[in-house]
Write a protein that holds these residues in place. Sequence first.
Motif, PDB file in Angstrom:
ATOM      1  N   ALA A 321       0.851  -1.186   0.000  1.00  0.00           N
ATOM      2  CA  ALA A 321       0.000   0.000   0.000  1.00  0.00           C
ATOM      3  C   ALA A 321       0.887   1.236   0.000  1.00  0.00           C
ATOM      4  O   ALA A 321       1.977   1.240   0.580  1.00  0.00           O
ATOM      5  CB  ALA A 321      -0.913  -0.002   1.213  1.00  0.00           C
ATOM      6  N   ALA A 322       0.437   2.272  -0.663  1.00  0.00           N
ATOM      7  CA  ALA A 322       1.147   3.554  -0.683  1.00  0.00           C
ATOM      8  C   ALA A 322       0.161   4.623  -0.209  1.00  0.00           C
ATOM      9  O   ALA A 322      -0.726   5.043  -0.954  1.00  0.00           O
ATOM     10  CB  ALA A 322       1.663   3.868  -2.083  1.00  0.00           C
ATOM     11  N   TYR A 323       0.304   4.990   1.043  1.00  0.00           N
ATOM     12  CA  TYR A 323      -0.535   6.048   1.615  1.00  0.00           C
ATOM     13  C   TYR A 323       0.373   6.944   2.434  1.00  0.00           C
ATOM     14  O   TYR A 323       0.742   6.637   3.560  1.00  0.00           O
ATOM     15  CB  TYR A 323      -1.643   5.458   2.489  1.00  0.00           C
ATOM     16  N   TYR A 324       0.770   8.069   1.836  1.00  0.00           N
ATOM     17  CA  TYR A 324       1.780   8.937   2.425  1.00  0.00           C
ATOM     18  C   TYR A 324       1.133  10.184   3.018  1.00  0.00           C
ATOM     19  O   TYR A 324       0.179  10.733   2.453  1.00  0.00           O
ATOM     20  CB  TYR A 324       2.812   9.325   1.362  1.00  0.00           C
ATOM     21  N   ASP A 325       1.672  10.603   4.150  1.00  0.00           N
ATOM     22  CA  ASP A 325       1.145  11.799   4.818  1.00  0.00           C
ATOM     23  C   ASP A 325       1.220  13.009   3.890  1.00  0.00           C
ATOM     24  O   ASP A 325       2.275  13.311   3.334  1.00  0.00           O
ATOM     25  CB  ASP A 325       1.951  12.089   6.081  1.00  0.00           C
ATOM     26  N   HIS A 326       0.109  13.711   3.753  1.00  0.00           N
ATOM     27  CA  HIS A 326       0.049  14.930   2.949  1.00  0.00           C
ATOM     28  C   HIS A 326      -0.779  15.983   3.674  1.00  0.00           C
ATOM     29  O   HIS A 326      -1.705  15.645   4.424  1.00  0.00           O
ATOM     30  CB  HIS A 326      -0.580  14.655   1.578  1.00  0.00           C
ATOM     31  N   ARG A 327      -0.473  17.236   3.405  1.00  0.00           N
ATOM     32  CA  ARG A 327      -1.213  18.322   4.043  1.00  0.00           C
ATOM     33  C   ARG A 327      -2.652  18.404   3.547  1.00  0.00           C
ATOM     34  O   ARG A 327      -3.547  18.831   4.283  1.00  0.00           O
ATOM     35  CB  ARG A 327      -0.501  19.659   3.799  1.00  0.00           C
ATOM     36  N   ASP A 328      -2.890  18.017   2.322  1.00  0.00           N
ATOM     37  CA  ASP A 328      -4.227  18.019   1.740  1.00  0.00           C
ATOM     38  C   ASP A 328      -4.606  16.594   1.357  1.00  0.00           C
ATOM     39  O   ASP A 328      -3.756  15.716   1.269  1.00  0.00           O
ATOM     40  CB  ASP A 328      -4.260  18.924   0.500  1.00  0.00           C
ATOM     41  N   PRO A 329      -5.909  16.344   1.112  1.00  0.00           N
ATOM     42  CA  PRO A 329      -6.327  14.987   0.739  1.00  0.00           C
ATOM     43  C   PRO A 329      -5.528  14.455  -0.441  1.00  0.00           C
ATOM     44  O   PRO A 329      -5.334  15.150  -1.447  1.00  0.00           O
ATOM     45  CB  PRO A 329      -7.809  15.170   0.392  1.00  0.00           C
ATOM     46  N   TYR A 330      -5.089  13.200  -0.315  1.00  0.00           N
ATOM     47  CA  TYR A 330      -4.216  12.587  -1.312  1.00  0.00           C
ATOM     48  C   TYR A 330      -4.831  11.267  -1.776  1.00  0.00           C
ATOM     49  O   TYR A 330      -6.049  11.163  -1.908  1.00  0.00           O
ATOM     50  CB  TYR A 330      -2.807  12.420  -0.705  1.00  0.00           C
ATOM     51  N   LEU A 331      -4.025  10.259  -2.028  1.00  0.00           N
ATOM     52  CA  LEU A 331      -4.489   8.969  -2.530  1.00  0.00           C
ATOM     53  C   LEU A 331      -4.040   7.841  -1.610  1.00  0.00           C
ATOM     54  O   LEU A 331      -2.924   7.854  -1.088  1.00  0.00           O
ATOM     55  CB  LEU A 331      -3.945   8.692  -3.936  1.00  0.00           C
ATOM     56  N   PHE A 332      -4.910   6.874  -1.448  1.00  0.00           N
ATOM     57  CA  PHE A 332      -4.549   5.580  -0.858  1.00  0.00           C
ATOM     58  C   PHE A 332      -4.457   4.607  -2.013  1.00  0.00           C
ATOM     59  O   PHE A 332      -5.448   4.345  -2.693  1.00  0.00           O
ATOM     60  CB  PHE A 332      -5.613   5.129   0.136  1.00  0.00           C
ATOM     61  N   SER A 333      -3.257   4.061  -2.240  1.00  0.00           N
ATOM     62  CA  SER A 333      -3.032   3.183  -3.387  1.00  0.00           C
ATOM     63  C   SER A 333      -2.551   1.812  -2.943  1.00  0.00           C
ATOM     64  O   SER A 333      -1.835   1.685  -1.945  1.00  0.00           O
ATOM     65  CB  SER A 333      -1.993   3.776  -4.341  1.00  0.00           C
ATOM     66  N   VAL A 334      -2.939   0.814  -3.705  1.00  0.00           N
ATOM     67  CA  VAL A 334      -2.374  -0.527  -3.570  1.00  0.00           C
ATOM     68  C   VAL A 334      -1.681  -0.833  -4.892  1.00  0.00           C
ATOM     69  O   VAL A 334      -2.312  -0.779  -5.949  1.00  0.00           O
ATOM     70  CB  VAL A 334      -3.443  -1.587  -3.258  1.00  0.00           C
ATOM     71  N   ILE A 335      -0.388  -1.113  -4.822  1.00  0.00           N
ATOM     72  CA  ILE A 335       0.436  -1.265  -6.009  1.00  0.00           C
ATOM     73  C   ILE A 335       1.023  -2.662  -6.051  1.00  0.00           C
ATOM     74  O   ILE A 335       1.510  -3.168  -5.035  1.00  0.00           O
ATOM     75  CB  ILE A 335       1.570  -0.214  -6.029  1.00  0.00           C
ATOM     76  N   SER A 336       0.968  -3.291  -7.217  1.00  0.00           N
ATOM     77  CA  SER A 336       1.530  -4.633  -7.364  1.00  0.00           C
ATOM     78  C   SER A 336       2.249  -4.755  -8.697  1.00  0.00           C
ATOM     79  O   SER A 336       1.899  -4.092  -9.678  1.00  0.00           O
ATOM     80  CB  SER A 336       0.430  -5.697  -7.263  1.00  0.00           C
ATOM     81  N   ARG A 337       3.272  -5.596  -8.701  1.00  0.00           N
ATOM     82  CA  ARG A 337       3.942  -5.971  -9.944  1.00  0.00           C
ATOM     83  C   ARG A 337       3.611  -7.428 -10.220  1.00  0.00           C
ATOM     84  O   ARG A 337       3.880  -8.301  -9.395  1.00  0.00           O
ATOM     85  CB  ARG A 337       5.451  -5.770  -9.843  1.00  0.00           C
ATOM     86  N   VAL A 338       3.026  -7.654 -11.379  1.00  0.00           N
ATOM     87  CA  VAL A 338       2.423  -8.951 -11.706  1.00  0.00           C
ATOM     88  C   VAL A 338       3.336  -9.700 -12.672  1.00  0.00           C
ATOM     89  O   VAL A 338       3.952  -9.095 -13.557  1.00  0.00           O
ATOM     90  CB  VAL A 338       1.017  -8.730 -12.306  1.00  0.00           C
ATOM     91  N   LYS A 339       3.401 -11.009 -12.518  1.00  0.00           N
ATOM     92  CA  LYS A 339       4.349 -11.791 -13.306  1.00  0.00           C
ATOM     93  C   LYS A 339       3.911 -12.028 -14.736  1.00  0.00           C
ATOM     94  O   LYS A 339       4.729 -12.367 -15.597  1.00  0.00           O
ATOM     95  CB  LYS A 339       4.627 -13.121 -12.594  1.00  0.00           C
ATOM     96  N   ASN A 340       2.628 -11.868 -15.009  1.00  0.00           N
ATOM     97  CA  ASN A 340       2.113 -12.047 -16.362  1.00  0.00           C
ATOM     98  C   ASN A 340       0.886 -11.158 -16.527  1.00  0.00           C
ATOM     99  O   ASN A 340       0.049 -11.082 -15.626  1.00  0.00           O
ATOM    100  CB  ASN A 340       1.745 -13.519 -16.593  1.00  0.00           C
ATOM    101  N   SER A 341       0.765 -10.491 -17.663  1.00  0.00           N
ATOM    102  CA  SER A 341      -0.369  -9.586 -17.871  1.00  0.00           C
ATOM    103  C   SER A 341      -1.712 -10.307 -17.791  1.00  0.00           C
ATOM    104  O   SER A 341      -2.732  -9.692 -17.487  1.00  0.00           O
ATOM    105  CB  SER A 341      -0.234  -8.868 -19.215  1.00  0.00           C
ATOM    106  N   GLU A 342      -1.712 -11.617 -18.020  1.00  0.00           N
ATOM    107  CA  GLU A 342      -2.948 -12.383 -17.916  1.00  0.00           C
ATOM    108  C   GLU A 342      -3.494 -12.390 -16.487  1.00  0.00           C
ATOM    109  O   GLU A 342      -4.688 -12.618 -16.272  1.00  0.00           O
ATOM    110  CB  GLU A 342      -2.724 -13.820 -18.383  1.00  0.00           C
ATOM    111  N   PHE A 343      -2.617 -12.144 -15.513  1.00  0.00           N
ATOM    112  CA  PHE A 343      -3.041 -12.173 -14.114  1.00  0.00           C
ATOM    113  C   PHE A 343      -3.611 -10.831 -13.644  1.00  0.00           C
ATOM    114  O   PHE A 343      -4.123 -10.743 -12.521  1.00  0.00           O
ATOM    115  CB  PHE A 343      -1.859 -12.539 -13.215  1.00  0.00           C
ATOM    116  N   LEU A 344      -3.500  -9.794 -14.446  1.00  0.00           N
ATOM    117  CA  LEU A 344      -3.921  -8.464 -13.991  1.00  0.00           C
ATOM    118  C   LEU A 344      -5.380  -8.411 -13.528  1.00  0.00           C
ATOM    119  O   LEU A 344      -5.657  -7.860 -12.442  1.00  0.00           O
ATOM    120  CB  LEU A 344      -3.669  -7.428 -15.085  1.00  0.00           C
ATOM    121  N   PRO A 345      -6.354  -8.956 -14.292  1.00  0.00           N
ATOM    122  CA  PRO A 345      -7.744  -8.903 -13.813  1.00  0.00           C
ATOM    123  C   PRO A 345      -7.947  -9.635 -12.491  1.00  0.00           C
ATOM    124  O   PRO A 345      -8.679  -9.164 -11.620  1.00  0.00           O
ATOM    125  CB  PRO A 345      -8.530  -9.565 -14.949  1.00  0.00           C
ATOM    126  N   TYR A 346      -7.283 -10.777 -12.351  1.00  0.00           N
ATOM    127  CA  TYR A 346      -7.421 -11.551 -11.122  1.00  0.00           C
ATOM    128  C   TYR A 346      -6.854 -10.776  -9.930  1.00  0.00           C
ATOM    129  O   TYR A 346      -7.492 -10.702  -8.861  1.00  0.00           O
ATOM    130  CB  TYR A 346      -6.697 -12.892 -11.268  1.00  0.00           C
TER     131      TYR A 346
END
Length: 456
Positions: A321-346
């Motif tokens: 997860a990438a949720y960094y302190d910011h003075r104004d509203p920002y983004l909560f992100s979940v980031i992944s690196r996938v081994k095959n593009s076929e797995f992206l939807p899953y």
Amino acid sequence: MKHFFSICTTLVLLMGCSWNSPLEIFSHPYTVDTFDNGLKLVTVETGYPNIVALYVVVQVGSRNEVESGRSGFAHLFEHMMFRGTKKFPSEKWDEIMQAAGAATNAYTTDDRTVYHAVFSKEDLESILELEADRFQNLTYTEEVFRTETRAVLGEYNKNFANPLRKLTEAVRNEAFTTHTYKHTTMGFLTDIEKMPGMYDYGLQFFDRYYRPEYTIVAVVGDIDHIETKALVKKYWGTWKRGSYQAEIPVEPPQTKAKRLNVTFHAPTLPMLEVAFHAAAYDDEQIDSAVLDLISYYAFSENSELYKRLVVKEQKVDTLHAAYYDHRDPYLFSVISRVKNSEFLPYVEKQILATCRKLQQELVPSTELEIVKSHLRYQFALGMNSSAAIAGTLAHFLGLRGTPDTINKRYALYQDVTPREIQRVARETFTSERQTIATLTHESSMTNTDSKEAYPQ
């Protein structure tokens, strides 16, 4: 997660205190002084002998770059500030710092620019004088300015050869329509390319923001508060206050889900980022503290999702997860690196299912308490030198201007309940707040676009 919880329980016992301990997490004695010109001085006596860490926090980052076509100047001035003054040209500045054995550097974020030096306590006065001079009297030619802007362009090209940076840049540009968090700290590439011809604007940017009312001087280590205050007043006290205040645009609420694919120029494993607009840093309202706990509980290496996708199924090689302190509203992100593009939807569906589970089921209280204890222990473990204390302090000074925010923030963690986790998950993880992005080397994607809309 049984193994993880047993480890964390052991760590809590080793600390010798529970989460409910009345002791403040930031326990070093500190003093905050505000001078007539608006400059703040924060002194912290750490008990570590002989060493002093000086951190100068300028509450200016890419957030302040409100004028169209002029992004990236906060980061540029991180570079320009090492170009010297008439009294102390860059070579002389380097010579004095090296003679003191000082370790120096600087960094820029969305919300602040920080200059730091660590050195022996007997050199405190000479380095305070040196730093005060460059903050008040920075001098450079137009040729030097152009040279540094070209260096920044080179840095941009190097950084964005990293697919994660490219993905994050694209997500921010898509997720934000109005707020200056739309661009990264580096700035938009088109703006960086125009910088060499913006010498006059550079002078204006420095004149606006490198002023005492934007600046906090933190002196941490083997110091005496009274002596340090007198030295700062001597060298920084005549610095003239400015009058400029940027009007930071407010981001309007997102009204529908967004989706994009980023094409990367070189072969790389596909990446996925699932992002939601989320709360700003706060030390009074609980929502951002709740999201910190969610970040660790649901998406760290100890989470069920990580163990399933990375360890067991091996469809993903990184997940966080990438949720960094910011003075104004920002983004909560979940980031992944996938081994095959076929797995992206899953993988996308599994991330969204984890968010849904947080909305539908209460997190077990015992597991939540262990995560709180882990965060507290992790913080305390990092406070092992004057430099480490100053580095952490600079982060919070950039957000609130006082060390007190650290204790207030960690007190908020204590107040988080399973019901608060559920409430914030329901309010944050919605389709209206959502931006989903994939990054691939292919010019187009096939059979990778998930058809699932985020459930309400």
